[in-house]
Write a protein that holds these residues in place. Structure first.
Motif, short mmCIF file in Angstrom:
data_model
loop_
_atom_site.label_atom_id
_atom_site.label_comp_id
_atom_site.label_asym_id
_atom_site.label_seq_id
_atom_site.Cartn_x
_atom_site.Cartn_y
_atom_site.Cartn_z
N PRO A 180 -17.87 -5.50 9.48
CA PRO A 180 -17.55 -6.66 10.32
C PRO A 180 -18.82 -7.48 10.58
N SER A 227 -13.58 -9.48 10.84
CA SER A 227 -13.13 -8.46 11.78
C SER A 227 -12.46 -7.33 11.02
N THR A 270 -10.86 -5.36 6.59
CA THR A 270 -11.96 -6.14 7.15
C THR A 270 -11.92 -7.48 6.42
N HIS A 319 -11.97 -14.12 9.48
CA HIS A 319 -11.02 -14.50 10.54
C HIS A 319 -10.02 -15.55 10.08
N VAL A 353 -5.55 -11.61 11.17
CA VAL A 353 -6.17 -10.91 12.29
C VAL A 353 -5.30 -10.99 13.55
#
Length: 190
Positions: A17, A22, A36, A39, A85
């Motif tokens: 991250p 994220s 991962t 965003h 996300v």
């Protein structure tokens, strides 16, 4: 001339991250998948490019064609408009998750029986949308063509051809298989 740094996509692990990435878990077709991602990655791109679930198609990439339709917590959505996300904790169902082993979902069977497809590009989105639409009607949610007072009665909305066409209007078929699509949905509708 600037050089572009490419990340080797064959790396065994996901990158860690960072400020623009994220790590999160998506619950897809009954399984948890840890990712991962940037965003800005859409749910559609996460499904297709990062999880190998290519049933949902990238048609317009603007939420106008319905080829990317999946179910999120049982409701039909255009996955090209959702950030992956933001779906952490939601239950996501794609066309790949509808069959029970080798046994197709009744909507998938009806689409095959009625020959409700031509090129098939829109078919996964059509089927996911139809499943969500059937649940909406069963819950009594009205559409533009629902007879006044029907939804107020508190029961399911009866599905005739006009009601199905209206409710499926967000899913486009360039081949024009609409009459067969409506027939297939009528075959499964209560």
């Amino acid at each position: 001339m600037d050089t572009i740094a490419w990340r080797d996509v064959t790396d065994a692990g996901e990158p860690p991250p960072s400020d623009d990435r994220s790590t999160f878990t998506l619950h897809i077709n009954g399984s948890d998948r840890k990712l991962t991602l940037d965003h800005r990655t859409t749910l559609l791109d996460a499904l297709r490019e990062h999880l190998g679930l290519t049933g949902a198609k990238k048609g317009c990439d603007h939420g106008q064609c319905g080829a990317c339709t999946v179910l999120v917590d049982g409701r039909r959505v255009n996955s090209c408009l959702l950030l992956a996300v933001a779906q952490e904790g939601a239950h996501i169902t794609t066309i790949e998750g509808l069959a029970d082993g080798d046994r197709l979902h009744p909507l998938q069977e009806a689409f095959l029986e009625r020959d409700a497809l031509q090129c098939g590009y829109c078919t996964p989105g059509q089927i996911c949308s139809a499943l969500g639409m059937l649940d909406e009607a069963a819950d009594g949610s009205p559409s533009y063509v629902t007879e006044p007072g029907t939804a107020a009665a508190g029961g399911p909305v009866p599905l005739d051809a006009a009601e199905i066409r209206e409710r499926m209007s967000g899913n486009l078929c360039r081949c024009g298989a609409y009459p067969r699509i409506v027939e297939a949905i009528e075959d499964v509708a209560p």
